[in-house]
Design a protein around this motif. Sequence first.
Motif, PDB file in Angstrom:
ATOM      1  N   VAL A   1      -0.918  12.739   1.444  1.00  0.00           N
ATOM      2  CA  VAL A   1      -2.059  11.993   1.975  1.00  0.00           C
ATOM      3  C   VAL A   1      -1.754  11.529   3.399  1.00  0.00           C
ATOM      4  N   ALA A   2      -0.535  11.047   3.640  1.00  0.00           N
ATOM      5  CA  ALA A   2      -0.146  10.570   4.977  1.00  0.00           C
ATOM      6  C   ALA A   2      -0.303  11.659   6.030  1.00  0.00           C
ATOM      7  N   ALA A   3      -0.054  12.895   5.645  1.00  0.00           N
ATOM      8  CA  ALA A   3      -0.148  14.023   6.587  1.00  0.00           C
ATOM      9  C   ALA A   3      -1.577  14.278   7.057  1.00  0.00           C
TER      10      ALA A   3
ATOM     11  N   ILE B   1      -1.703  -1.053  -4.037  1.00  0.00           N
ATOM     12  CA  ILE B   1      -2.766  -0.050  -4.093  1.00  0.00           C
ATOM     13  C   ILE B   1      -2.107   1.275  -3.767  1.00  0.00           C
ATOM     14  N   VAL B   2      -2.311   2.251  -4.629  1.00  0.00           N
ATOM     15  CA  VAL B   2      -1.807   3.604  -4.381  1.00  0.00           C
ATOM     16  C   VAL B   2      -2.950   4.403  -3.759  1.00  0.00           C
ATOM     17  N   VAL B   3      -2.724   4.871  -2.538  1.00  0.00           N
ATOM     18  CA  VAL B   3      -3.742   5.626  -1.812  1.00  0.00           C
ATOM     19  C   VAL B   3      -3.675   7.083  -2.241  1.00  0.00           C
ATOM     20  N   LYS B   4      -4.774   7.576  -2.778  1.00  0.00           N
ATOM     21  CA  LYS B   4      -4.847   8.948  -3.261  1.00  0.00           C
ATOM     22  C   LYS B   4      -5.711   9.826  -2.374  1.00  0.00           C
ATOM     23  N   ASN B   5      -6.417   9.176  -1.431  1.00  0.00           N
ATOM     24  CA  ASN B   5      -7.351   9.894  -0.571  1.00  0.00           C
ATOM     25  C   ASN B   5      -7.370   9.225   0.798  1.00  0.00           C
TER      26      ASN B   5
ATOM     27  N   VAL C   1       0.877  -1.166   0.000  1.00  0.00           N
ATOM     28  CA  VAL C   1       0.000   0.000   0.000  1.00  0.00           C
ATOM     29  C   VAL C   1       0.915   1.216   0.000  1.00  0.00           C
ATOM     30  N   VAL C   2       0.780   2.057  -1.019  1.00  0.00           N
ATOM     31  CA  VAL C   2       1.627   3.228  -1.195  1.00  0.00           C
ATOM     32  C   VAL C   2       0.826   4.452  -0.766  1.00  0.00           C
TER      33      VAL C   2
ATOM     34  N   THR D   1      -9.127   0.360   0.611  1.00  0.00           N
ATOM     35  CA  THR D   1      -9.933   0.235  -0.594  1.00  0.00           C
ATOM     36  C   THR D   1      -9.207   0.925  -1.734  1.00  0.00           C
ATOM     37  N   GLY D   2      -9.141   0.259  -2.875  1.00  0.00           N
ATOM     38  CA  GLY D   2      -8.509   0.855  -4.042  1.00  0.00           C
ATOM     39  C   GLY D   2      -8.337  -0.154  -5.153  1.00  0.00           C
ATOM     40  N   THR D   3      -7.824   0.324  -6.260  1.00  0.00           N
ATOM     41  CA  THR D   3      -7.596  -0.526  -7.419  1.00  0.00           C
ATOM     42  C   THR D   3      -6.214  -1.165  -7.323  1.00  0.00           C
ATOM     43  N   ILE D   4      -6.169  -2.461  -7.497  1.00  0.00           N
ATOM     44  CA  ILE D   4      -4.902  -3.184  -7.442  1.00  0.00           C
ATOM     45  C   ILE D   4      -4.204  -3.058  -8.797  1.00  0.00           C
TER      46      ILE D   4
END
Length: 119
Positions: free
Chosen positions: A77-79, A108-112, A71-72, A96-99
Amino acid sequence: MKTIFFFFLLLTGSFALVHAQTIACGEVSSYVGQSITICTEVKGVSVDSAIKQIPTLLFLCAPYPHQVLNVVIRKDVAAKFPTSPTTWNGKQICVTGTISLYKGKPEIVVKNKDQIIIH
């Protein structure tokens, strides 16, 4: 009034379409390209300072280098989380995200911020 009702129905119907299926660790590789939710323990955390945005990497289902899913989480976003993702090792989370695949490993890249729930 009918227009408002139709709009509401259309809007709620579209939310049902983007609802991600919850999967287990052993199923990750079968869902590449699809939006899923996975709930499991964080088995390791790494901060890759070689990359300009300094993302946090979470290793799920098994520790690195045998992780099932990366999970990236980008720095911006981490902040937004109340606790740093670097402290989540051993915690239960749902992501939740697209693999997608990165160097042959599912990620999964976390954008939100809303893509992750910490239990």
